[in-house]
Design a protein around this motif. Structure first.
Motif, PDB file in Angstrom:
ATOM      1  N   TRP A   1      35.934  49.561  49.118  1.00  0.00           N
ATOM      2  CA  TRP A   1      37.335  49.630  49.563  1.00  0.00           C
ATOM      3  C   TRP A   1      38.030  48.287  49.340  1.00  0.00           C
ATOM      4  CZ3 TRP A   1      39.308  48.925  55.115  1.00  0.00           C
ATOM      5  CH2 TRP A   1      40.642  49.326  55.227  1.00  0.00           C
ATOM      6  N   LEU A   2      37.384  47.204  49.734  1.00  0.00           N
ATOM      7  CA  LEU A   2      37.962  45.868  49.550  1.00  0.00           C
ATOM      8  C   LEU A   2      38.195  45.557  48.070  1.00  0.00           C
ATOM      9  CD1 LEU A   2      36.084  43.510  52.057  1.00  0.00           C
ATOM     10  CD2 LEU A   2      38.545  43.906  51.947  1.00  0.00           C
ATOM     11  N   ILE A   3      37.176  45.804  47.256  1.00  0.00           N
ATOM     12  CA  ILE A   3      37.243  45.459  45.843  1.00  0.00           C
ATOM     13  C   ILE A   3      38.278  46.301  45.104  1.00  0.00           C
ATOM     14  CG2 ILE A   3      35.942  45.537  43.673  1.00  0.00           C
ATOM     15  CD1 ILE A   3      35.247  43.143  45.371  1.00  0.00           C
ATOM     16  N   THR A   4      38.421  47.570  45.476  1.00  0.00           N
ATOM     17  CA  THR A   4      39.305  48.479  44.745  1.00  0.00           C
ATOM     18  C   THR A   4      40.766  48.325  45.124  1.00  0.00           C
ATOM     19  OG1 THR A   4      37.488  50.094  44.660  1.00  0.00           O
ATOM     20  CG2 THR A   4      39.692  50.887  44.091  1.00  0.00           C
ATOM     21  N   PHE A   5      41.055  48.164  46.390  1.00  0.00           N
ATOM     22  CA  PHE A   5      42.433  48.268  46.864  1.00  0.00           C
ATOM     23  C   PHE A   5      43.062  46.949  47.330  1.00  0.00           C
ATOM     24  CE2 PHE A   5      40.547  52.501  47.572  1.00  0.00           C
ATOM     25  CZ  PHE A   5      41.398  53.238  46.762  1.00  0.00           C
ATOM     26  N   TYR A   6      42.335  45.834  47.201  1.00  0.00           N
ATOM     27  CA  TYR A   6      42.888  44.561  47.659  1.00  0.00           C
ATOM     28  C   TYR A   6      42.699  43.485  46.601  1.00  0.00           C
ATOM     29  CZ  TYR A   6      43.194  46.794  52.207  1.00  0.00           C
ATOM     30  OH  TYR A   6      43.508  47.649  53.228  1.00  0.00           O
ATOM     31  N   GLN A   7      43.578  42.513  46.636  1.00  0.00           N
ATOM     32  CA  GLN A   7      43.533  41.397  45.702  1.00  0.00           C
ATOM     33  C   GLN A   7      43.275  40.106  46.473  1.00  0.00           C
ATOM     34  OE1 GLN A   7      43.852  41.749  42.301  1.00  0.00           O
ATOM     35  NE2 GLN A   7      43.208  39.621  42.232  1.00  0.00           N
ATOM     36  N   PHE A   8      42.237  39.361  46.068  1.00  0.00           N
ATOM     37  CA  PHE A   8      41.919  38.085  46.699  1.00  0.00           C
ATOM     38  C   PHE A   8      41.143  37.234  45.703  1.00  0.00           C
ATOM     39  CE2 PHE A   8      38.849  41.342  47.849  1.00  0.00           C
ATOM     40  CZ  PHE A   8      37.635  40.766  47.531  1.00  0.00           C
ATOM     41  N   PRO A   9      41.071  35.914  45.921  1.00  0.00           N
ATOM     42  CA  PRO A   9      40.369  35.033  44.969  1.00  0.00           C
ATOM     43  C   PRO A   9      38.910  35.461  44.764  1.00  0.00           C
ATOM     44  CG  PRO A   9      41.644  33.740  46.531  1.00  0.00           C
ATOM     45  CD  PRO A   9      41.700  35.156  47.021  1.00  0.00           C
ATOM     46  N   LEU A  10      38.402  35.240  43.560  1.00  0.00           N
ATOM     47  CA  LEU A  10      37.015  35.536  43.149  1.00  0.00           C
ATOM     48  C   LEU A  10      36.722  37.035  43.075  1.00  0.00           C
ATOM     49  CD1 LEU A  10      35.042  32.861  45.241  1.00  0.00           C
ATOM     50  CD2 LEU A  10      35.840  32.685  42.882  1.00  0.00           C
ATOM     51  N   LYS A  11      37.756  37.858  43.147  1.00  0.00           N
ATOM     52  CA  LYS A  11      37.524  39.312  43.147  1.00  0.00           C
ATOM     53  C   LYS A  11      36.839  39.774  41.856  1.00  0.00           C
ATOM     54  CE  LYS A  11      39.947  43.726  42.989  1.00  0.00           C
ATOM     55  NZ  LYS A  11      41.233  44.443  43.104  1.00  0.00           N
ATOM     56  N   LYS A  12      37.293  39.259  40.705  1.00  0.00           N
ATOM     57  CA  LYS A  12      36.710  39.694  39.431  1.00  0.00           C
ATOM     58  C   LYS A  12      35.227  39.353  39.356  1.00  0.00           C
ATOM     59  CE  LYS A  12      40.870  39.658  36.580  1.00  0.00           C
ATOM     60  NZ  LYS A  12      41.523  39.089  35.363  1.00  0.00           N
ATOM     61  N   PHE A  13      34.859  38.186  39.883  1.00  0.00           N
ATOM     62  CA  PHE A  13      33.443  37.800  39.907  1.00  0.00           C
ATOM     63  C   PHE A  13      32.660  38.662  40.901  1.00  0.00           C
ATOM     64  CE2 PHE A  13      30.257  35.312  42.259  1.00  0.00           C
ATOM     65  CZ  PHE A  13      29.317  35.147  41.260  1.00  0.00           C
ATOM     66  N   LEU A  14      33.197  38.833  42.098  1.00  0.00           N
ATOM     67  CA  LEU A  14      32.499  39.573  43.146  1.00  0.00           C
ATOM     68  C   LEU A  14      32.352  41.049  42.802  1.00  0.00           C
ATOM     69  CD1 LEU A  14      34.184  37.965  46.282  1.00  0.00           C
ATOM     70  CD2 LEU A  14      31.847  37.617  45.502  1.00  0.00           C
ATOM     71  N   GLU A  15      33.268  41.566  41.990  1.00  0.00           N
ATOM     72  CA  GLU A  15      33.246  42.990  41.642  1.00  0.00           C
ATOM     73  C   GLU A  15      31.917  43.411  41.036  1.00  0.00           C
ATOM     74  OE1 GLU A  15      36.212  46.206  39.490  1.00  0.00           O
ATOM     75  OE2 GLU A  15      36.437  44.082  39.074  1.00  0.00           O
TER      76      GLU A  15
END
Length: 521
Positions: free
Chosen positions: A66-80
């Motif tokens: 849910w966090l990864i799909t619907f929210y934007q925050f720093p390091l998201k691309k890496f954490l995905e």
């Protein structure tokens, strides 16, 4: 075509149900002994572990997706993609690593430690399935909820979660099956479960029939969970608009919530990947390069080849079975694929006995034909002593992953597309290749990575069915680690991790590319 498909399905169904033939005659002495001593403990501990790990992975995996799909925050691309990294570690390896350094970490009760370790190893199942389902939800629905000023939680419970139920529960069911069938972790923590009971009855009491009869209890619990999942899905229909023209917009989090999101996502990566791989790298550095010989690289190639080819076979089978069930060729073909999922419920050791028994009968039949009809001698054990036995076992056990994931994806495809293809004169085969395959491609690739890693880490079936002198990185790692030679096992464990990292990175980059394509449409 229907007859060929039905025969093909029966080839995989018959070994699954042949486990029933081992029940008779019932070994009453073994059952009396188990019932008066440890059987209730086996069942109770198995259920506690299953429910605890299942609930934790459900909550954590879905919330991460849910966090990864619907929210934007720093390091998201890496954490995905980094969130999936703990999946590359077999749970028993994590147990060995943390136990060997227990003086440096908090000591936990064995039950809590086992639940913690298995939750960290298995939550990527739920995350991957949920992430894939969330990505396919029409952005129009999310935008409509925001226009009507619905809260984020209400949007999740009223829209996102109901539309993603098939995928979420399929992932959770797979976690429960993994927990119930796990032997290495629970044996290491000395927890008596049905899985350890099967091995102790087989090797300790010397009763193969008793072990198979105990496995029926485990088999029944998992079969019940699978049928409940199928029953709940049958009552609902989940269709998604496959032609999206609205752009997906992730909500940007403020600084505090961004930091909390980063911590929430990095916690399992740190505990279940960064620390363990650091220990493995340190151990590998300490022993030097003396273990990197010809045998080492042969084991790597052999493991990669058997895992890759086995996963391809399972993907083809899973897609074929789910498609035949989706289009309802006839009643029999519609019913039988549902039983494919039961193959995953059979413990690897018991599945090996069943596969050997069935293939032995086939070998004897071929030997009879060759000697009495074709007058050819010295044709022995074509199937039981070759790699075919491994592929057969992998197909029975792991096709369930591909079947469940592709079936969940197909349930979100409107049946209007199938009927439109029939009006245009497409055959069932062309409809499958040109329409259904592109629409469920991402689910199939997700299944491929799960199956690839499962085969790479598979122990019991590979150890029993492997040809002579056939070793994989999982077998080598387990043999060395179980002898408490953790440093010597570290290079082989690292290979599992490295191959897993490349595979996980590939699937995640593919999903990101697919999402970008949807945004550009």
């Amino acid at each position: 075509m229907k007859l060929i498909l039905l025969i093909f399905i029966l080839i995989f169904i018959i070994p699954i149900f042949s486990i029933l033939f081992y029940l008779f005659p019932i070994d009453l002495e073994i059952w009396k002994h188990l019932n008066s001593t440890v059987l209730s403990t086996y069942i109770w501990n198995s259920m506690i572990l299953c429910l605890s790990v299942g609930l934790i992975t459900l909550l954590y995996g879905v919330s991460l997706a849910w966090l990864i799909t619907f929210y934007q925050f720093p390091l998201k691309k890496f954490l995905e993609w980094a969130i999936i990294l703990p999946f590359v570690f077999p749970s028993y390896i994590l147990a060995y690593i943390y136990y060997s350094h227990k003086d440096k970490f908090i000591e936990l009760n064995s039950y809590i430690a086992a639940i913690f370790i298995m939750s960290l190893s298995f939550y990527p199942y739920v995350y991957l399935f949920s992430r894939n389902a969330f990505a396919e939800i029409s952005p129009n629905l999310i935008n409509a909820a925001r226009i009507f000023q619905k809260s984020e939680l209400k949007t999740f419970w009223k829209i996102i979660f109901p539309l993603s139920q098939p995928a979420i529960f399929s992932g959770t069911i797979l976690v429960c099956i993994e927990v119930l069938g796990d032997f290495g972790t629970v044996d290491f923590f000395s927890i008596d479960t049905l899985a350890t009971g099967i091995y102790r009855t087989w090797f300790g009491l010397g009763s193969i029939k008793g072990a198979i009869q105990i496995s029926l209890t485990l088999f029944s619990i998992i079969a019940l969970a699978i049928f409940i999942d199928q029953y709940l899905k049958r009552k609902k229909k989940f269709y998604q608009n496959q032609f999206l023209n609205a752009k997906k917009s992730a909500k940007k989090l403020n600084l505090i919530y961004s930091l909390l999101a980063i911590f929430y996502c990095t916690f399992p990566i740190l505990i279940a990947f960064v620390i363990p791989i650091s220990i493995l790298l340190y151990n590998t550095f300490q022993i030097g390069f003396k273990n990197f010989d010809k045998e080492f690289f042969e084991i790597i190639f052999r493991s990669f080849f058997i895992s890759f080819s086995g996963a391809i076979i399972c993907i083809i089978l899973g897609f074929t079975f789910s498609y035949s069930s989706q289009i309802k060729l006839n009643k029999l073909i519609n019913i039988f694929p549902k039983f494919i999922s039961l193959g995953y419920a059979i413990p690897g050791s018991i599945l090996s006995i069943i596969v050997l028994s069935n293939l032995k009968n086939l070998d004897e039949f071929i030997l009879y034909l060759s000697m009495n009809i074709f007058k050819i001698e010295n044709i022995n054990n074509i199937f039981t002593s070759s790699i075919i036995a491994l592929y057969f076992a992998y197909s029975i056990k792991f096709s369930a992953i591909s079947f469940n994931n592709s079936e969940s994806a197909m349930k979100r495809v409107s049946p209007n597309l199938f009927w439109a293809s029939k009006i245009l004169g497409y055959s069932n085969k062309n409809t499958a290749v040109k329409i259904y395959f592109p629409l469920v491609k991402s689910s199939l690739i997700t299944s491929f990575i799960l199956i690839f890693l499962d085969i790479l880490k598979e122990l019991p079936a590979t150890m029993i069915l492997r040809p002579f002198n056939f070793e994989t990185v999982a077998i080598k790692t387990y043999n060395l680690a179980s002898d408490e030679r953790l440093k010597e096992s570290s290079p082989y464990a690292l290979i599992i991790v490295i191959l897993g990292i490349f595979a996980l990175y590939f699937i995640t980059k593919f999903n990101i590319y697919r999402l970008k394509e949807n945004k550009d449409e």
